[in-house]
Motif scaffolding. Structure first.
Motif, short mmCIF file in Angstrom:
data_model
loop_
_atom_site.label_atom_id
_atom_site.label_comp_id
_atom_site.label_asym_id
_atom_site.label_seq_id
_atom_site.Cartn_x
_atom_site.Cartn_y
_atom_site.Cartn_z
N HIS A 1 -115.13 -23.94 23.00
CA HIS A 1 -115.55 -23.44 21.68
C HIS A 1 -117.01 -23.07 21.89
CE1 HIS A 1 -116.82 -23.14 17.59
NE2 HIS A 1 -115.67 -23.50 17.10
N TRP B 1 -112.21 -27.90 27.29
CA TRP B 1 -110.88 -28.42 27.65
C TRP B 1 -110.46 -27.87 29.00
CZ3 TRP B 1 -112.30 -26.28 22.97
CH2 TRP B 1 -112.34 -27.15 21.89
N LEU C 1 -119.96 -24.20 19.51
CA LEU C 1 -120.17 -25.65 19.45
C LEU C 1 -120.64 -26.22 20.79
CD1 LEU C 1 -117.23 -27.05 17.27
CD2 LEU C 1 -119.66 -27.19 16.79
N ALA D 1 -111.75 -24.53 12.72
CA ALA D 1 -111.27 -24.65 14.10
C ALA D 1 -110.81 -26.07 14.36
CB ALA D 1 -112.38 -24.27 15.07
N ILE D 2 -109.73 -26.21 15.10
CA ILE D 2 -109.27 -27.54 15.51
C ILE D 2 -109.92 -27.87 16.86
CG2 ILE D 2 -107.11 -26.61 16.53
CD1 ILE D 2 -105.80 -29.32 15.74
N ILE D 3 -110.46 -29.08 16.93
CA ILE D 3 -111.15 -29.53 18.16
C ILE D 3 -110.36 -30.71 18.73
CG2 ILE D 3 -113.36 -30.27 19.14
CD1 ILE D 3 -113.61 -27.60 17.71
N ASP E 1 -111.25 -24.00 28.75
CA ASP E 1 -111.31 -23.42 27.41
C ASP E 1 -112.54 -24.01 26.72
OD1 ASP E 1 -110.56 -22.02 25.15
OD2 ASP E 1 -109.10 -23.51 24.48
N GLU F 1 -108.41 -21.79 13.92
CA GLU F 1 -108.60 -21.31 15.28
C GLU F 1 -108.18 -22.41 16.24
OE1 GLU F 1 -112.09 -18.81 17.56
OE2 GLU F 1 -112.59 -19.89 15.73
N LEU F 2 -107.38 -22.05 17.24
CA LEU F 2 -106.80 -23.05 18.14
C LEU F 2 -107.56 -23.12 19.46
CD1 LEU F 2 -103.06 -22.06 17.55
CD2 LEU F 2 -104.34 -23.89 16.40
N PHE F 3 -107.78 -24.36 19.91
CA PHE F 3 -108.46 -24.58 21.20
C PHE F 3 -107.71 -25.64 21.99
CE2 PHE F 3 -111.85 -22.82 18.59
CZ PHE F 3 -112.42 -21.91 19.47
N SER G 1 -113.85 -28.13 12.78
CA SER G 1 -115.19 -27.60 12.47
C SER G 1 -115.09 -26.45 11.48
CB SER G 1 -115.91 -27.14 13.75
OG SER G 1 -115.28 -26.01 14.27
#
Lengths: 89, 150
Positions: B55, B127, B58, A81-83, B53, A6-8, A61
């Motif tokens: 998550h 972000w 988290l 997911a990439i953080i 943005d 999952e991209l963020f 994560s």
């Protein structure tokens, strides 16, 4: 096996979708996934150095929302997911 | 007392009154409401808006941890804490974050409010993508995630 990332944040630019799907060797670790992602960037974004830097400086994560280490073993069809480096607030 | 939310800007804007209502109590003699808003310039560039943005899971987890630490590390036991953070596109002047705290005395209220915003900056997966007047946009660089267990 297949995995979904999952991209963020800045990593959203890696794909037009919110998720990057990669095919990796069975029993891959997060370290292997990073390498595979860098390979993907080299191939699809002509070696974009900024993107590679993002991958190397990102945390990841698990689906249980726990930050995982580079030794973490990924299972088939797992979604992580990439953080990328953070800066909100 | 604790409440934390991520609000999608397309659905609901952040409102100071929500925070005032939550922390209002005669148990507390000091309250501070901090809000962060979108400003019109950054690094010599003219900004016209920011996309946030998050998550979500988290971020909420990090807010919860920060709240619990305030009891353990700062020894501030009696308190009300309200945190709202926006996600999605915000125009200039719109509120991106509200941190409202109420404590018995002002010293602990100031310490708690500052502690929460600084920890969020270090630890919460949020972000920012700035949008400029020349129609370009950029993700802000940020810092690698600092995790309590690292």
């Amino acid at each position: 096996m297949n995995i979904k990332i999952e991209l963020f944040g800045a990593a959203r630019d890696f794909s037009k979708q919110n998720i990057l799907e990669l095919n990796v060797e069975n029993n891959s670790s997060l370290r292997d996934i990073r390498a595979k992602m860098i390979e993907y960037i080299k191939k699809n974004f002509s070696n974009n150095e900024n993107y590679i830097k993002i991958i190397n400086s990102s945390a990841f994560s698990s689906k249980e929302n726990i930050i995982i280490s580079d030794n973490y073993k990924i299972t088939n069809n797992e979604k992580i997911a990439i953080i990328p480096p953070i800066g909100g607030g | 007392m604790f409440q934390a939310r991520i609000l999608d800007s397309k659905i609901r804007k952040l409102i100071i009154k929500d925070a005032e209502k939550f922390i209002s109590s005669s148990d507390f003699g000091a309250s501070i409401i901090f809000s962060g808003t979108v400003r019109n310039s950054n690094n010599n560039k003219l900004v016209k808006g920011i996309t946030y943005d998050t998550h979500d899971a988290l971020v909420i987890k990090s807010f919860d941890e920060i709240y619990k630490e305030a009891s353990e590390k700062l020894k501030i036991l009696n308190k009300a804490v309200f945190i709202d953070h926006a996600k999605g596109f915000l125009d200039l002047g719109e509120i991106s974050i509200i941190i409202a705290v109420a404590c018995k005395h002002r010293d602990e209220a100031y310490i708690l409010s500052r502690y929460i915003i600084e920890e969020i900056k270090k630890r919460s997966p949020i972000w920012k993508k700035e949008h400029y007047h020349n129609d370009e946009s950029d993700w802000l660089k940020g810092n690698p995630l600092v995790h309590e267990n690292n």
